[in-house]
Design an enzyme around this catalytic site. Structure first.
Site, PDB file in Angstrom:
ATOM      1  N   HIS A   1       1.053   4.867  -2.170  1.00 26.45           N
ATOM      2  CA  HIS A   1       1.290   6.499  -2.880  1.00 26.45           C
ATOM      3  C   HIS A   1       2.570   7.147  -3.389  1.00 26.45           C
ATOM      4  CE1 HIS A   1      -3.022   5.713  -1.777  1.00 26.45           C
ATOM      5  NE2 HIS A   1      -2.751   5.470  -0.748  1.00 26.45           N
ATOM      6  N   LEU A   2       2.204   6.814  -4.952  1.00 27.66           N
ATOM      7  CA  LEU A   2       3.403   6.871  -5.759  1.00 27.66           C
ATOM      8  C   LEU A   2       3.565   8.281  -6.432  1.00 27.66           C
ATOM      9  CD1 LEU A   2       5.167   3.511  -6.882  1.00 27.66           C
ATOM     10  CD2 LEU A   2       6.047   5.154  -5.001  1.00 27.66           C
TER      11      LEU A   2
ATOM     12  N   ALA B   1      -5.290  15.229   3.825  1.00 30.34           N
ATOM     13  CA  ALA B   1      -4.364  13.890   4.994  1.00 30.34           C
ATOM     14  C   ALA B   1      -3.136  13.407   4.396  1.00 30.34           C
ATOM     15  CB  ALA B   1      -5.352  12.809   4.892  1.00 30.34           C
TER      16      ALA B   1
ATOM     17  N   HIS C   1       0.712  -1.765  -0.021  1.00 24.74           N
ATOM     18  CA  HIS C   1       0.573   0.178  -0.041  1.00 24.74           C
ATOM     19  C   HIS C   1       0.807   0.798   0.131  1.00 24.74           C
ATOM     20  CE1 HIS C   1      -4.345   1.953   1.713  1.00 24.74           C
ATOM     21  NE2 HIS C   1      -3.394   2.781   0.595  1.00 24.74           N
TER      22      HIS C   1
ATOM     23  N   HIS D   1      -5.874  -0.744   5.650  1.00 26.62           N
ATOM     24  CA  HIS D   1      -5.207   0.318   6.772  1.00 26.62           C
ATOM     25  C   HIS D   1      -6.292   0.318   8.319  1.00 26.62           C
ATOM     26  CE1 HIS D   1      -7.440   2.900   4.808  1.00 26.62           C
ATOM     27  NE2 HIS D   1      -6.503   3.339   3.799  1.00 26.62           N
TER      28      HIS D   1
ATOM     29  N   HIS E   1     -10.797   0.943   0.561  1.00 26.35           N
ATOM     30  CA  HIS E   1     -10.545   1.406   1.628  1.00 26.35           C
ATOM     31  C   HIS E   1     -11.759   1.492   2.199  1.00 26.35           C
ATOM     32  CE1 HIS E   1      -9.302   5.532   3.586  1.00 26.35           C
ATOM     33  NE2 HIS E   1     -10.537   5.951   3.292  1.00 26.35           N
TER      34      HIS E   1
ATOM     35  N   ASP F   1       1.083   2.713   4.020  1.00 23.39           N
ATOM     36  CA  ASP F   1       0.038   3.808   3.432  1.00 23.39           C
ATOM     37  C   ASP F   1       1.024   4.937   2.842  1.00 23.39           C
ATOM     38  OD1 ASP F   1      -1.919   4.772   2.187  1.00 23.39           O
ATOM     39  OD2 ASP F   1      -3.147   5.226   3.881  1.00 23.39           O
TER      40      ASP F   1
ATOM     41  N   ASN G   1      -5.340   5.917  -6.710  1.00 22.87           N
ATOM     42  CA  ASN G   1      -5.930   7.946  -6.594  1.00 22.87           C
ATOM     43  C   ASN G   1      -4.687   9.029  -6.876  1.00 22.87           C
ATOM     44  OD1 ASN G   1      -4.486   7.242  -4.735  1.00 22.87           O
ATOM     45  ND2 ASN G   1      -5.676   8.468  -3.067  1.00 22.87           N
TER      46      ASN G   1
END
Ligand code: DOR
Ligand code: ZN
Ligand code: ZN
Ligand code: ZN
Length: 370
Positions: free
Chosen positions: A20-21, A251, A18, A169, A129, A237, A52
């Site tokens: 986010h790149l 966030a 998990h 998460h 999520h 995450d 996302n």
């Protein structure tokens, strides 16, 4: 795990399911290069990229762009995802390694408004999520009930469909109890280091710790630890934002470069064993996401994470490879450090230095359940 004397050990290359790149239109927050270098620095040899992005990965064209973007740029191996809204047709065409559903709004504003729990048309393994859209629309604090309601809805769907589902998460006592109580072997879930090590008290002192789902009460945190042996996956995450974006309320917390060290520190405190890290960040990711070309078998990639349990160091976010040069653990002294990362037999990170080239490749995942 191979002990190499005086606190050092060689672990199989760890997998973070998990991450986010960013990149695309958010290169200010993170790029494929910086994010995958951060992964190697933190002892992670394989990252699961989240969809996302800006623009979000919602159609085959954007997925193709994502594929092309990673080639020749990724320092770690990677799995690519596809965002599910009302686009199952596109999803089938794209051929992603895994699929993501947002049950409630999160970063990027993308969520599956119409998701009523039916993920039957999704052509592979689904990560969800779980935060209820209505509750969080009414209450920006995102109370535990938002997570609990969404988890129960996802579990109802999973029970009916009998198809793999991974719940991202999990942060609440009632959430983890709901999942464990239902005991569906095809349902897995992740817990993050920030929910294991921080509470809302930390957030009250430091607004940088805003994250979805939010940091919870001490009782929730304890419930995660009390059920630690039954947690299938630990994943960061990793959600990098610029400080400017954090000031305007973004966030997310960067986690790639601290997660393994935090767990090693906890090993030294007697809270878990080295083998728990291998189970939750190597063995279970391979099994749950049906990864076929990684792990300790002849013919599979020789990836390793070398750790030194005795090494003491101080978290200095200014030395991170991620563009998010801040951390909840800024200045924290930790006992236990990743000292070397090996990707397909080559040393790619040694003593905080990235020595590899962008030779990461896309892994083979999730094709079994299509
Ligand atoms: O805090 C979060 N940040 N939660 C999410 O679900 C998304 C993530 C992000 O992309 O920034
Ligand atoms: Zn999420
Ligand atoms: Zn996320
Ligand atoms: Zn370092």
């Amino acid at each position: 795990t191979i002990q190499i004397g005086r606190g050092k050990a060689i672990l199989p290359g760890l997998i973070d399911v998990h991450v986010h790149l960013r990149d695309f239109d958010q290169r200010k927050k993170e790029t494929v290069e910086t994010g995958t270098m951060a992964a190697l620095h933190g002892g992670i040899t394989t990252v699961f990229d989240m969809p996302n992005t800006q623009p979000p990965i919602l159609n085959a064209e954007t997925f193709e762009r994502r594929k092309a973007l990673f080639e020749g740029r990724a320092y770690a191996d990677y799995a690519l995802s596809f965002l599910i809204r009302n686009n199952c047709g596109d999803a089938v065409k794209a051929g992603a390694d895994f699929y993501k559903i947002f049950m409630g709004a999160s970063t990027g504003g993308v969520f599956s408004e119409d998701f009523k729990g039916d993920y039957s048309c999704t052509p592979g393994i689904v990560s969800v999520h779980a935060e209820d859209a209505e509750i969080i629309a009414q209450n920006p604090e995102r109370p535990p009930e938002a997570e609990i309601r969404a988890i129960n809805r996802a579990l109802n769907a999973a029970e009916k469909l009998g198809k793999p589902l991974n719940i991202c998460h999990v942060s609440t006592a009632d959430g983890i109890w709901a999942i464990l109580g239902r005991n569906l072997p095809w349902v897995s879930f992740e817990v993050t280091p920030h929910h294991l090590f921080l509470t809302k008290k930390n957030y009250e002192r430091n607004s940088l710790l805003k994250v979805y789902p939010p940091l919870r009460d001490e009782e929730d945190r304890r419930a995660l630890w009390r059920n630690f042996s039954r947690i299938p996956l630990i994943a960061s995450d990793h959600a990098p934002h610029t400080l400017e974006d954090k000031e305007s309320g973004a966030a997310g917390i960067p986690g790639l470069e601290t997660e393994v060290a935090l767990l090693l520190d906890a090993v030294n405190r007697g809270m878990l064993e080295l083998s728990d890290i291998v189970e939750k960040m190597h063995d279970n990711p391979i099994r749950i996401f049906e990864i076929t070309n990684k792990g300790f078998e002849v013919g599979k990639d020789a990836d390793f994470t070398v750790v030194d349990l005795k090494r003491e160091w101080k978290v200095k976010p200014e030395e991170f490879y991620t563009k998010a040069k801040w951390s909840p653990w800024d200045g924290r002294r930790l006992r236990g450090k990743v000292v070397m990362t090996i990707l397909r037999g080559k040393v790619v990170m040694e003593e905080d230095e990235i020595v590899g080239k962008p030779e990461g490749v896309r892994i083979n995942a999730g094709k079994g359940s299509a």
